[in-house]
Motif scaffolding. Sequence first.
Motif, PDB file in Angstrom:
ATOM      1  N   ILE A  46       0.844  -1.199   0.000  1.00  0.00           N
ATOM      2  CA  ILE A  46       0.000   0.000   0.000  1.00  0.00           C
ATOM      3  C   ILE A  46       0.879   1.249   0.000  1.00  0.00           C
ATOM      4  O   ILE A  46       0.647   2.178  -0.778  1.00  0.00           O
ATOM      5  CB  ILE A  46      -0.974   0.000   1.201  1.00  0.00           C
ATOM      6  CG1 ILE A  46      -2.026  -1.104   1.025  1.00  0.00           C
ATOM      7  CG2 ILE A  46      -1.641   1.368   1.366  1.00  0.00           C
ATOM      8  CD1 ILE A  46      -2.909  -1.320   2.246  1.00  0.00           C
ATOM      9  N   ARG A  47       1.880   1.287   0.841  1.00  0.00           N
ATOM     10  CA  ARG A  47       2.774   2.453   0.898  1.00  0.00           C
ATOM     11  C   ARG A  47       3.451   2.675  -0.445  1.00  0.00           C
ATOM     12  O   ARG A  47       3.543   3.800  -0.936  1.00  0.00           O
ATOM     13  CB  ARG A  47       3.828   2.265   1.994  1.00  0.00           C
ATOM     14  CG  ARG A  47       4.678   3.510   2.192  1.00  0.00           C
ATOM     15  CD  ARG A  47       5.664   3.436   3.345  1.00  0.00           C
ATOM     16  NE  ARG A  47       5.309   2.519   4.404  1.00  0.00           N
ATOM     17  CZ  ARG A  47       6.002   1.402   4.694  1.00  0.00           C
ATOM     18  NH1 ARG A  47       7.084   1.081   4.025  1.00  0.00           N
ATOM     19  NH2 ARG A  47       5.629   0.621   5.678  1.00  0.00           N
ATOM     20  N   ARG A  48       3.901   1.593  -1.086  1.00  0.00           N
ATOM     21  CA  ARG A  48       4.566   1.707  -2.397  1.00  0.00           C
ATOM     22  C   ARG A  48       3.588   2.241  -3.454  1.00  0.00           C
ATOM     23  O   ARG A  48       3.945   3.109  -4.251  1.00  0.00           O
ATOM     24  CB  ARG A  48       5.125   0.343  -2.803  1.00  0.00           C
ATOM     25  CG  ARG A  48       6.119   0.410  -3.933  1.00  0.00           C
ATOM     26  CD  ARG A  48       6.868  -0.903  -4.124  1.00  0.00           C
ATOM     27  NE  ARG A  48       5.950  -1.923  -4.608  1.00  0.00           N
ATOM     28  CZ  ARG A  48       5.834  -3.150  -4.088  1.00  0.00           C
ATOM     29  NH1 ARG A  48       6.562  -3.536  -3.078  1.00  0.00           N
ATOM     30  NH2 ARG A  48       4.977  -4.001  -4.603  1.00  0.00           N
ATOM     31  N   MET A  49       2.334   1.770  -3.421  1.00  0.00           N
ATOM     32  CA  MET A  49       1.350   2.249  -4.386  1.00  0.00           C
ATOM     33  C   MET A  49       0.973   3.707  -4.119  1.00  0.00           C
ATOM     34  O   MET A  49       0.708   4.463  -5.053  1.00  0.00           O
ATOM     35  CB  MET A  49       0.109   1.347  -4.397  1.00  0.00           C
ATOM     36  CG  MET A  49       0.381  -0.012  -5.037  1.00  0.00           C
ATOM     37  SD  MET A  49      -1.101  -1.036  -5.249  1.00  0.00           S
ATOM     38  CE  MET A  49      -1.378  -1.640  -3.587  1.00  0.00           C
ATOM     39  N   GLU A  50       0.973   4.127  -2.855  1.00  0.00           N
ATOM     40  CA  GLU A  50       0.720   5.535  -2.528  1.00  0.00           C
ATOM     41  C   GLU A  50       1.863   6.409  -3.035  1.00  0.00           C
ATOM     42  O   GLU A  50       1.637   7.446  -3.657  1.00  0.00           O
ATOM     43  CB  GLU A  50       0.558   5.721  -1.017  1.00  0.00           C
ATOM     44  CG  GLU A  50      -0.737   5.177  -0.475  1.00  0.00           C
ATOM     45  CD  GLU A  50      -0.819   5.169   1.040  1.00  0.00           C
ATOM     46  OE1 GLU A  50      -1.950   5.112   1.550  1.00  0.00           O
ATOM     47  OE2 GLU A  50       0.239   5.211   1.711  1.00  0.00           O
ATOM     48  N   GLN A  51       3.093   5.985  -2.777  1.00  0.00           N
ATOM     49  CA  GLN A  51       4.259   6.762  -3.201  1.00  0.00           C
ATOM     50  C   GLN A  51       4.345   6.871  -4.724  1.00  0.00           C
ATOM     51  O   GLN A  51       4.783   7.886  -5.253  1.00  0.00           O
ATOM     52  CB  GLN A  51       5.542   6.150  -2.642  1.00  0.00           C
ATOM     53  CG  GLN A  51       5.664   6.302  -1.151  1.00  0.00           C
ATOM     54  CD  GLN A  51       6.805   5.490  -0.552  1.00  0.00           C
ATOM     55  OE1 GLN A  51       7.368   4.604  -1.181  1.00  0.00           O
ATOM     56  NE2 GLN A  51       7.128   5.795   0.700  1.00  0.00           N
ATOM     57  N   ALA A  52       3.904   5.833  -5.418  1.00  0.00           N
ATOM     58  CA  ALA A  52       3.956   5.831  -6.885  1.00  0.00           C
ATOM     59  C   ALA A  52       2.767   6.558  -7.513  1.00  0.00           C
ATOM     60  O   ALA A  52       2.736   6.758  -8.718  1.00  0.00           O
ATOM     61  CB  ALA A  52       4.007   4.384  -7.396  1.00  0.00           C
ATOM     62  N   GLY A  53       1.793   6.937  -6.700  1.00  0.00           N
ATOM     63  CA  GLY A  53       0.636   7.640  -7.242  1.00  0.00           C
ATOM     64  C   GLY A  53      -0.459   6.733  -7.759  1.00  0.00           C
ATOM     65  O   GLY A  53      -1.433   7.217  -8.337  1.00  0.00           O
ATOM     66  N   VAL A  54      -0.324   5.430  -7.579  1.00  0.00           N
ATOM     67  CA  VAL A  54      -1.402   4.511  -7.960  1.00  0.00           C
ATOM     68  C   VAL A  54      -2.602   4.779  -7.053  1.00  0.00           C
ATOM     69  O   VAL A  54      -3.722   4.900  -7.517  1.00  0.00           O
ATOM     70  CB  VAL A  54      -0.948   3.038  -7.868  1.00  0.00           C
ATOM     71  CG1 VAL A  54      -2.108   2.087  -8.112  1.00  0.00           C
ATOM     72  CG2 VAL A  54       0.176   2.771  -8.862  1.00  0.00           C
ATOM     73  N   ILE A  55      -2.346   4.873  -5.753  1.00  0.00           N
ATOM     74  CA  ILE A  55      -3.371   5.290  -4.797  1.00  0.00           C
ATOM     75  C   ILE A  55      -3.182   6.786  -4.632  1.00  0.00           C
ATOM     76  O   ILE A  55      -2.170   7.239  -4.116  1.00  0.00           O
ATOM     77  CB  ILE A  55      -3.218   4.564  -3.446  1.00  0.00           C
ATOM     78  CG1 ILE A  55      -3.417   3.058  -3.628  1.00  0.00           C
ATOM     79  CG2 ILE A  55      -4.211   5.134  -2.425  1.00  0.00           C
ATOM     80  CD1 ILE A  55      -3.131   2.244  -2.378  1.00  0.00           C
ATOM     81  N   GLN A  56      -4.169   7.550  -5.081  1.00  0.00           N
ATOM     82  CA  GLN A  56      -4.031   9.002  -5.101  1.00  0.00           C
ATOM     83  C   GLN A  56      -4.583   9.675  -3.855  1.00  0.00           C
ATOM     84  O   GLN A  56      -4.140  10.760  -3.499  1.00  0.00           O
ATOM     85  CB  GLN A  56      -4.701   9.572  -6.354  1.00  0.00           C
ATOM     86  CG  GLN A  56      -4.013   9.104  -7.614  1.00  0.00           C
ATOM     87  CD  GLN A  56      -4.646   9.684  -8.858  1.00  0.00           C
ATOM     88  OE1 GLN A  56      -5.729  10.235  -8.839  1.00  0.00           O
ATOM     89  NE2 GLN A  56      -3.939   9.548  -9.961  1.00  0.00           N
TER      90      GLN A  56
END
Length: 159
Positions: A46-56
């Motif tokens: 989740i943290r990686r997807m947040e940092q990558a902008g997948v989770i906005q």
Amino acid sequence: MPESPTHPLDAFDRAILAILQQDNTTPQRVIGERVNLSAPAVQRRIRRMEQAGVIQANVAIVDPAALGHPITIFVEVELVSETAGDIDAAKRSFLAAPEVQQCYYVTGDVDFMLVVLVPSMTAYEALTRRLFFNNANIRKFRTFVAMDRVKAGLAVPVA
């Protein structure tokens, strides 16, 4: 971790996203149980997807009528001039208007499609004066009033 050849979303990421899009308050332990990962592994993903902008963003979806904005209006907007500066100015104008919930720069016969929430038609008329009639670069706009919200999904298909 954007969807790319170097960092594609795997089946675990997609399963996590499917759960979060239904209820982003689901505990990571529960997510882990559903997707067969440990809670720390879910947290890292989740943290990686947040940092990558997948989770906005993590937000609450609210009933507009409960907050006094029962009218949803779709607006097609056509500009007079489509220079980069004029398009950017229109984008800034639409971004600054809190009534404009969604704004899309589109192809076709119009330049922008807006989704607007207002408390009354009087409020919409005031918005049209502010955004459209007072802007010399708006050639025309066309309004569609929603009679019923049949579906307002925010979940992106993950499969």
